[in-house]
Design an enzyme around this catalytic site. Structure first.
Site, short mmCIF file in Angstrom:
data_model
loop_
_atom_site.label_atom_id
_atom_site.label_comp_id
_atom_site.label_asym_id
_atom_site.label_seq_id
_atom_site.Cartn_x
_atom_site.Cartn_y
_atom_site.Cartn_z
N SER A 163 -2.79 8.82 15.38
CA SER A 163 -3.13 9.44 16.66
C SER A 163 -2.00 10.38 17.11
O SER A 163 -1.70 11.34 16.42
CB SER A 163 -3.45 8.35 17.68
N ASP A 259 -15.13 8.58 15.82
CA ASP A 259 -13.92 8.77 16.60
C ASP A 259 -14.00 10.06 17.39
O ASP A 259 -14.36 11.12 16.85
CB ASP A 259 -12.72 8.81 15.64
N HIS A 289 -11.58 5.08 16.45
CA HIS A 289 -10.17 5.33 16.70
C HIS A 289 -9.43 3.99 16.75
O HIS A 289 -9.95 3.01 17.27
CB HIS A 289 -10.01 6.07 18.03
#
Length: 317
Positions: A163, A259, A289
């Site tokens: 991320s 995601d 995610h």
């Protein structure tokens, strides 16, 4: 978020996390230090177990641009200098630490046979762009000359992160390339990286909304924490999807199918191909995610971790 097509084990992970978040006030009602305490507690059950390291070294030091806490995981004792993956945790530039990502980093070390250097960087909004980036870049330059102190081979360094950590890995490599160090990092592992602050209506409709592990409002909040002003939105070091990527090391993109920011990795894949960079992009069906954090119960997460470890080992092993 509609749960259509979600992997059953990942679904269990989300439900358990949602349940654990119920012990705390709504995230937006807490100040940032309290948000971080809650996030650490919610993530704690997912960091236990997993591989035992031969040696773990923890340091707080200043590599040249301000203080960092780092943790070095060595999967094997002795045997000379190891290659290493410098791993940058996610959390929207705002949350998490090397503690929330402790098991993930041990898994990479054990499966890849390399050392992992976990980095605790200063978090936003107290530390906005480019504070964390400055310190991570300084760490990489310090490792070039000093990695041997930790039993690490400076000629065999890779970077990675999930991320926000994927973003910071790309941004660090941009800086290193531009300062004449294009070969310092031999490979990049990006787990569902966030490379731009733009999230489409289609992505929010399909993967965001109430109950999603990451929705657009939350993502926008993280970007607002990190960036100083509108000018940063156009800065490739903040939004690496805007960057000239020529001369980058080989990249492995781990993409969660369901995601909100999957489009970032798919677009980055195209940009890397156009720039002539060796890149592998793998989409994990039914994943959301943060799905790697479900490694203790999810074969899908374990497979993605093994894929990433194998990729890095193949470039620096």
């Amino acid at each position: 978020m509609a749960m259509d097509g979600i992997d059953p084990d990942i679904h269990r992970f989300i439900l358990r996390m949602r349940e654990d978040w119920q012990r705390f006030p709504p995230l937006e009602s807490m100040d940032f230090p309290d948000q971080r305490i809650a996030a650490e507690q919610v993530r704690a059950p997912w960091t236990v177990g997993g591989p035992v390291m031969a040696e773990t070294l923890e340091r707080t030091f200043d590599p040249g641009a301000g203080e960092l806490r780092i943790r070095v995981y060595r999967p094997v004792a002795g045997g000379g200098a190891l290659p290493a993956l410098v791993y940058v945790h996610g959390g929207g530039f705002t949350l998490f630490s090397i503690d929330t990502h402790d098991r993930l980093m041990r898994e990479y070390a054990a499966q890849g046979g390399f050392a992992v250097i976990g980095v605790d960087y200063p978090l936003a909004p107290e530390a906005k762009f480019p504070t964390a980036l400055d310190r991570i870049e300084a760490l990489m330059l310090w490792l070039k000359d000093n990695a041997g102190q930790w039993g690490i081979d400076p000629a065999r360094l890779a970077m990675g992160g999930d991320s926000a950590g994927g973003n910071l890995s790309f941004a660090t490599c941009l800086r290193l390339r531009d300062r004449g160090e294009p070969d310092l990092v031999k490979a990049i592992l990006s787990n569902y990286g966030g490379f731009t602050n733009i999230i489409s209506d289609a992505a929010e409709a399909r993967f965001g909304g109430p109950g999603a592990i990451l929705n657009r409002e939350e993502a926008r909040g993280y970007w607002a924490n990190y960036l100083r002003d509108a000018a940063d939105e156009a800065n490739p070091q903040a939004c690496p999807l805007l960057a000239d990527l020529r001369g980058f090391p080989p990249v492995f993109l781990v993409v969660a199918e369901l995601d909100l920011v999957a489009a970032d990795s798919l677009a980055m894949h195209e940009r890397l191909i156009q720039a002539g960079v060796a890149v592998e992009c793998r989409v994990y069906p039914g994943a959301v995610h943060s799905f790697l954090e479900a490694m203790s119960i999810s074969p899908l997460a374990r497979r993605a971790i093994a894929d990433g470890a194998g990729f890095i080992a193949g470039r620096v092993g």
